[in-house]
Design a protein around this motif. Structure first.
Motif, PDB file in Angstrom:
ATOM      1  N   GLU A  22      -8.565   1.086  -3.240  1.00  0.00           N
ATOM      2  CA  GLU A  22      -9.097   0.853  -1.920  1.00  0.00           C
ATOM      3  C   GLU A  22     -10.534   1.287  -1.928  1.00  0.00           C
ATOM      4  O   GLU A  22     -10.858   2.402  -2.310  1.00  0.00           O
ATOM      5  CB  GLU A  22      -8.384   1.635  -0.812  1.00  0.00           C
ATOM      6  N   PHE A  51      -6.798   5.828  -5.040  1.00  0.00           N
ATOM      7  CA  PHE A  51      -7.419   6.492  -3.899  1.00  0.00           C
ATOM      8  C   PHE A  51      -7.751   7.935  -4.227  1.00  0.00           C
ATOM      9  O   PHE A  51      -7.579   8.421  -5.338  1.00  0.00           O
ATOM     10  CB  PHE A  51      -6.523   6.388  -2.652  1.00  0.00           C
ATOM     11  N   HIS A  65       0.860  -1.192   0.000  1.00  0.00           N
ATOM     12  CA  HIS A  65       0.000   0.000   0.000  1.00  0.00           C
ATOM     13  C   HIS A  65       0.893   1.237   0.000  1.00  0.00           C
ATOM     14  O   HIS A  65       1.408   1.637   1.039  1.00  0.00           O
ATOM     15  CB  HIS A  65      -0.903  -0.017   1.236  1.00  0.00           C
ATOM     16  N   HIS A  69       1.242   5.171  -2.285  1.00  0.00           N
ATOM     17  CA  HIS A  69       0.735   6.023  -3.377  1.00  0.00           C
ATOM     18  C   HIS A  69       1.885   6.759  -4.041  1.00  0.00           C
ATOM     19  O   HIS A  69       2.175   7.903  -3.727  1.00  0.00           O
ATOM     20  CB  HIS A  69      -0.306   6.987  -2.826  1.00  0.00           C
TER      21      HIS A  69
HETATM   22 ZN    ZN Z   1      -4.189   4.588   0.683  1.00  0.00          ZN
END
Ligand code: ZN
Lengths: 301, 291
Positions: free
Chosen positions: A106, A34, A7, A9
């Motif tokens: 997510e 996200f 996880h 970004h």
């Molecule tokens: Zn996230």
């Protein structure tokens, strides 16, 4: 030793981060779709965002020897803009079966509204249709209730808990999540989520089975080295190497590997790091002083 | 075309993947539906081997060339060929559906998918509709995408304006792509391109840098006085490959005009006359200098 940060970004991170991550042994990453901090007003910007996840960002990561995977989804915050949400749902089928897409995510709850539940359900159905794992974002407010409600919805739709990774867990949610058969991911994020000392305590209590550690580094004050740093702290606190590897590498690989879109062969031949680098002042890390000093402060609070 | 391409893919691809592809093609042909088509097109990655490269026998490669001249599968992987086979199915749909679907695929494509779509253009109907998309694709900074349009693909030679053609060839020179693999490189030579190559050479020389010898292949005959001077410069300062390129240009010229260069290039001109030196040989050698 290698790390799989499931996880992070990266669209919000610089090439310095990629360099440090590679030097600290992060070999593979999952970038979830996200919220971007600023609400989007057009479906077209989602398309370009998804395109960058499967295109340029993957290319950028590869230049640092890091394998980049992603999950595709409509996040709960933006699910509340129903007109936009519908358009994004139309786009998703174009992306979810692509190479390197390891799940739907997510997704989940933020404010726990009706609209959020509606799109959680629909995306769970999409995951069933495409036979993909699901990456769940759990809410910051009223987390425990939101987490339970998420699991209720998923089970109602007919999703197999073994194909779901529930993220941003804490001491309050972990038992229920594990008891119901889900993967429990923990985000090591400074100040607002979970520090890594607490993570160590969770492992002391629950062991390593179905537990995943990630950084969720993004556009906020966060740490793309959170996974290797937490491994270093675990090593320091006497957790076995085997268990460390399980939560920072094998478990996320097994969970997202259910997509059929990621396997160890993808990074065959990459060096990783010597595990002793994690507890001997880090002088064995490739990448010089910069990484050594970044890693030497491995406590995240 | 499909009957040729299927066995080529089957030669290296896993049998279950071929069964899946065969079934999918049949389903899509009997009842085309966008969403399952998207799933199948991207889902190729779930069935085929992502490291599996395509191998084509000499015989099959000639059969391909006989069908669509210049079309080559060199450097293709299984994903690309499987996707091209799916795109052939799409070609049987009604024009608006066909064009909409291609546009949607291209708009949301990852690198390998984009390469597959560009590679399929010379095999599809309504090709005139894809000129803009191809020109746009060439703007990519990603070599794999550029190559899928520029190399082993007869589409640009058949459809590009001179301006678009020249842009493509100049970019290929800039980013060091093998020009001999550009279909139509010989036939589409033009005076503007020759002049642009000369200007590029002067820029490079001023900066103390060099230009690929293959660039001179674009010269039209008779060459301009300026290019004649450039060739003399190559003979004075160039490498052995530059001399070969100069000889290949000169061999096409009226002998009287270039006689003063002949004696300096005797060996190269003999090789050309004997057939052992051609632009293609030179290009191949420059591309893989070890072999
Ligand atoms: Zn996230």
């Amino acid at each position: 030793m290698r790390f799989f940060d499931s996880h992070v970004h990266m669209v919000s991170r610089t090439t310095d981060d990629y360099q440090r991550m590679a030097a600290a042994g992060v070999t593979a990453i999952v970038e979830p779709s996200f919220w971007q901090g600023q609400p989007r007003t057009e479906a077209g910007t989602f398309k370009d965002y998804f395109n960058s996840l499967i295109g340029f960002e993957r290319f950028r990561a590869s230049q640092f020897g890091i394998q980049h995977y992603c999950t595709i989804g409509l996040n709960p915050k933006e699910a509340n803009n129903e007109k936009l949400a519908e358009a994004v749902m139309e786009l998703m089928p174009l992306y979810i079966c692509k190479e390197g897409v390891v799940g739907i995510g997510e997704i989940g709850f933020d404010d726990q509204t009706k609209a959020e539940e509606k799109y959680l359900r629909r995306q769970a159905l999409l995951a069933l249709e495409a036979d993909l794992p699901i990456q769940i974002h759990t809410p910051h407010r009223d987390k425990r209730a939101g987490t339970i409600r998420t699991m209720d919805v998923l089970e109602d739709v007919g999703v197999d808990p073994a194909k779901v990774i529930i993220d941003h867990n804490n001491e309050e949610t972990v038992r229920a999540v594990l008891d119901r058969g889900y993967w429990a991911a923990f985000t090591i994020y400074p100040h607002t989520k979970l520090g890594n000392q607490r993570m160590v305590e969770v492992m002391m209590e629950y062991g390593a089975e179905r537990i995943v550690v990630d950084s969720a580094a993004d556009w906020g004050i966060s740490d793309p080295l959170a996974v290797p740093k937490t491994a270093a702290l675990m090593k320091d606190r006497g957790i076995t190497l085997e268990q460390i590897e399980q939560v920072t590498y094998h478990n996320p690989l097994a969970a997202y590997g259910q997509s059929g879109q990621v396997s160890e062969e993808d990074w065959e031949g990459s060096a990783g790091i010597d595990p002793t680098a994690l507890f001997e002042g880090n002088s064995l890390l490739r990448g010089g002083m910069d990484v050594e000093s970044a890693m030497s402060q491995y406590l995240i609070e | 075309m499909r009957d040729l391409l299927f066995p080529i893919l089957a030669a290296t691809a896993p049998a279950p993947a071929m069964t899946w592809l065969g079934d999918t093609v049949r389903e899509q042909e009997s009842a085309f539906q966008k969403r399952p088509f998207y799933y199948a097109f991207s889902g190729v990655s779930r069935h085929f081997d992502k490291r599996g490269l395509i191998e084509v026998s000499e015989e099959r490669s000639q059969a391909l060339d006989a069908k669509v001249a210049g079309f080559s599968l060199e450097g293709w992987d299984q994903f690309r060929l499987a996707r091209v086979l799916l795109l052939l199915t799409l070609g049987k749909q009604e024009k608006t559906v066909f064009l909409e679907t291609i546009a949607a695929l291209l708009d949301t494509a990852d690198l390998r998918e984009a390469a597959a779509v560009y590679s399929a253009f010379p095999l599809l109907p309504h090709q005139e509709e894809f000129v803009e998309a191809s020109v746009d694709g060439l703007r990519s900074n990603i070599v794999g995408i550029f190559d899928s349009i520029a190399l082993g693909n007869p589409f640009p030679a058949a459809h590009f304006t001179a301006e678009a053609w020249n842009q493509m060839v100049l970019k290929a020179i800039f980013i060091n792509r093998p020009l001999y693999r550009i279909v139509g490189i010989e036939e589409r030579r033009n005076p503007d391109l020759s002049a642009a190559v000369s200007s590029l050479a002067h820029e490079r020389w001023a900066a103390g840098r060099t230009l690929t010898p293959e660039a001179w292949r674009n010269c039209t005959s008779p060459v301009s006085d300026r290019i004649l001077t450039d060739l003399e410069h190559l003979l004075d300062e160039g490498t052995a490959a530059d001399r070969e390129a100069a000889a290949l240009v000169i061999a096409r010229e009226e002998p009287d005009r270039v006689r003063h260069l002949h004696e300096q290039l005797e060996a190269e001109l003999d090789a050309i006359a004997g057939g052992s030196l051609t632009w293609d040989h030179l290009g191949e050698r420059l591309e893989s200098p070890i072999t």
